[in-house]
Scaffold this active site. Structure first.
Site, PDB file in Angstrom:
ATOM      1  N   HIS A   1     -30.165 -94.215  47.792  1.00 42.59           N
ATOM      2  CA  HIS A   1     -29.858 -93.547  46.522  1.00 42.59           C
ATOM      3  C   HIS A   1     -29.925 -92.026  46.690  1.00 42.59           C
ATOM      4  CE1 HIS A   1     -29.579 -97.110  44.090  1.00 42.59           C
ATOM      5  NE2 HIS A   1     -30.827 -97.476  44.330  1.00 42.59           N
TER       6      HIS A   1
ATOM      7  N   THR B   1     -34.328 -96.647  48.187  1.00 41.41           N
ATOM      8  CA  THR B   1     -34.492 -95.338  47.554  1.00 41.41           C
ATOM      9  C   THR B   1     -33.828 -94.254  48.388  1.00 41.41           C
ATOM     10  OG1 THR B   1     -36.564 -96.001  46.499  1.00 41.41           O
ATOM     11  CG2 THR B   1     -36.177 -93.642  46.738  1.00 41.41           C
TER      12      THR B   1
ATOM     13  N   CYS C   1     -47.525 -88.500  37.372  1.00 42.61           N
ATOM     14  CA  CYS C   1     -47.755 -87.066  37.562  1.00 42.61           C
ATOM     15  C   CYS C   1     -46.435 -86.298  37.549  1.00 42.61           C
ATOM     16  CB  CYS C   1     -48.479 -86.848  38.887  1.00 42.61           C
ATOM     17  SG  CYS C   1     -48.796 -85.112  39.274  1.00 42.61           S
TER      18      CYS C   1
ATOM     19  N   CYS D   1     -51.273 -84.259  41.497  1.00 37.43           N
ATOM     20  CA  CYS D   1     -51.848 -82.921  41.316  1.00 37.43           C
ATOM     21  C   CYS D   1     -53.316 -82.976  40.906  1.00 37.43           C
ATOM     22  CB  CYS D   1     -51.046 -82.132  40.283  1.00 37.43           C
ATOM     23  SG  CYS D   1     -51.305 -82.673  38.560  1.00 37.43           S
TER      24      CYS D   1
END
Length: 354
Positions: free
Chosen positions: A44, A41, A107, A93
């Site tokens: 990326h 990740t 979320c 959140c």
């Protein structure tokens, strides 16, 4: 203090001198970082492939462990100075439509969209400040080195639980894992730890196949073109794979693997593919074989159990040399990234403890 920072929208990466964070809120925890990992990740993000990233320089790393050195007044009710901890990078959140359903990984105001190491400063620095709800004690016997693997383990655990809930793997299941980076290797450990033995791992890079063999599972290691030749000789509908875990993030690998599915098979898309990349798929084949296709996104409410999983797996499965994890100093970040991109290592981890 030194921090490895990325301005994702510009594709810029640099080692910076930044101020040491401090306790600002009652629930803040200040952590002296021990070990911090880079994953696919992060690659990326560095390359600018993700559209949803922060609009400022951010200290990288959402996979790290460390030692508590300071606490806000509320955080001190849960932790103490000297505690060895791991950090879940995702903070939901708690109020959006997904959070109130318990789907915190969807979320839209927190979670992935407010992740430590992506939108907020992460673990590739000497110190990191995070809210107490993201901090988890490491069990006795789990080192800071293994603690840095708890975040990817928590993602694996979510995928495992989805797989077992939707399409439980049977003792006679024929299993394929595509991609032998760190995520593929952690899936290898999960299947072996749970007693499965008919597992094939497809990986084009010699170095990564050699790394996976160090786990000594006895699983079959093949290169994709050899696997394709082998599977062409079989009637896939009767003798194909029952379970495919796609860990490469390479869309053509997924497209090819679909052709090797048995009737009633399950395909889990786990690897993070570049946004917007597509594959060809035949709806009639899905209908005829009754295929189940699952996605798996991050780690909703699994980190607390992932630290226990790390304790159970132990050095048998999580030793860095077996997993192909190489430790670097932060100054050598370019070399670490180069080795990761080349497939010479499965994962780069930085020793921030000195």
């Amino acid at each position: 203090m030194k921090a490895l920072q990325c301005f994702a929208k510009m594709g810029e990466l640099s080692l910076e001198d930044v101020a040491k964070p401090s306790i600002n809120k009652p629930d803040d925890v200040l952590i002296k970082v021990g070990f911090a990992g880079l994953c696919g990740t992060d690659l990326h993000i560095m390359s600018g492939e993700f559209a949803v990233v922060g609009d400022k320089k951010v200290t990288l790393c959402h996979e790290f462990s460390g030692t508590v050195v300071d606490l806000g007044i509320e955080a001190a009710k849960k932790f103490k100075v000297g505690d060895m901890v791991g950090v879940d990078p995702n903070r939901p959140c708690h109020t959006c439509q997904f959070c109130v359903r318990g789907q915190v990984h969807f979320c839209q105001d927190g979670g992935c969209r407010d992740a430590t190491g992506i939108f907020r400063d992460g673990g590739l620095a000497e110190f990191c400040q995070v809210p107490a709800e993201q901090v988890f004690l490491l069990p006795s016997g789990v080192s800071l080195q293994s603690g840095a693997l708890c975040e990817p383990l928590s993602c694996i655990l979510h995928g495992w639980e989805r797989l077992m809930a939707k399409s439980p793997v049977q003792p006679d299941s024929r299993i394929l894992i595509t991609g032998a980076g760190i995520i593929g290797n952690l899936w290898v450990t999960m299947f072996h730890y749970h007693g499965f033995r008919d597992v094939t791992v497809s990986e084009p890079a010699d170095g990564r196949r050699n790394i996976t063999e160090k786990l000594e599972t006895g699983f079959k290691m093949v290169i994709p073109r050899d696997l394709e030749a082998q599977e062409k000789e079989k009637d896939a509908e009767q003798f194909g794979f029952d379970v495919i875990i796609e860990c490469s993030g390479f869309p053509p690998a997924l497209e090819q693997a679909l052709a090797w599915t048995k009737r009633g098979a399950t395909i889990m898309i786990f690897g993070c593919a570049p946004p917007g990349k597509s594959i060809k798929i035949c709806p009639e084949e899905i209908f005829r074989k009754e295929l189940t296709i699952l996605g798996s996104l991050i780690n909703p409410a699994t980190y607390s159990r992932a630290v226990r999983l790390a304790a159970n797996l132990g050095e048998r499965y999580l030793a860095y040399d077996k997993l192909g994890v190489k430790v670097f100093s932060i100054e050598d970040y370019n070399e670490a990234i180069n080795q990761l991109k080349k497939g010479a290592i499965a994962k780069a981890v930085f020793d921030m403890s000195s």
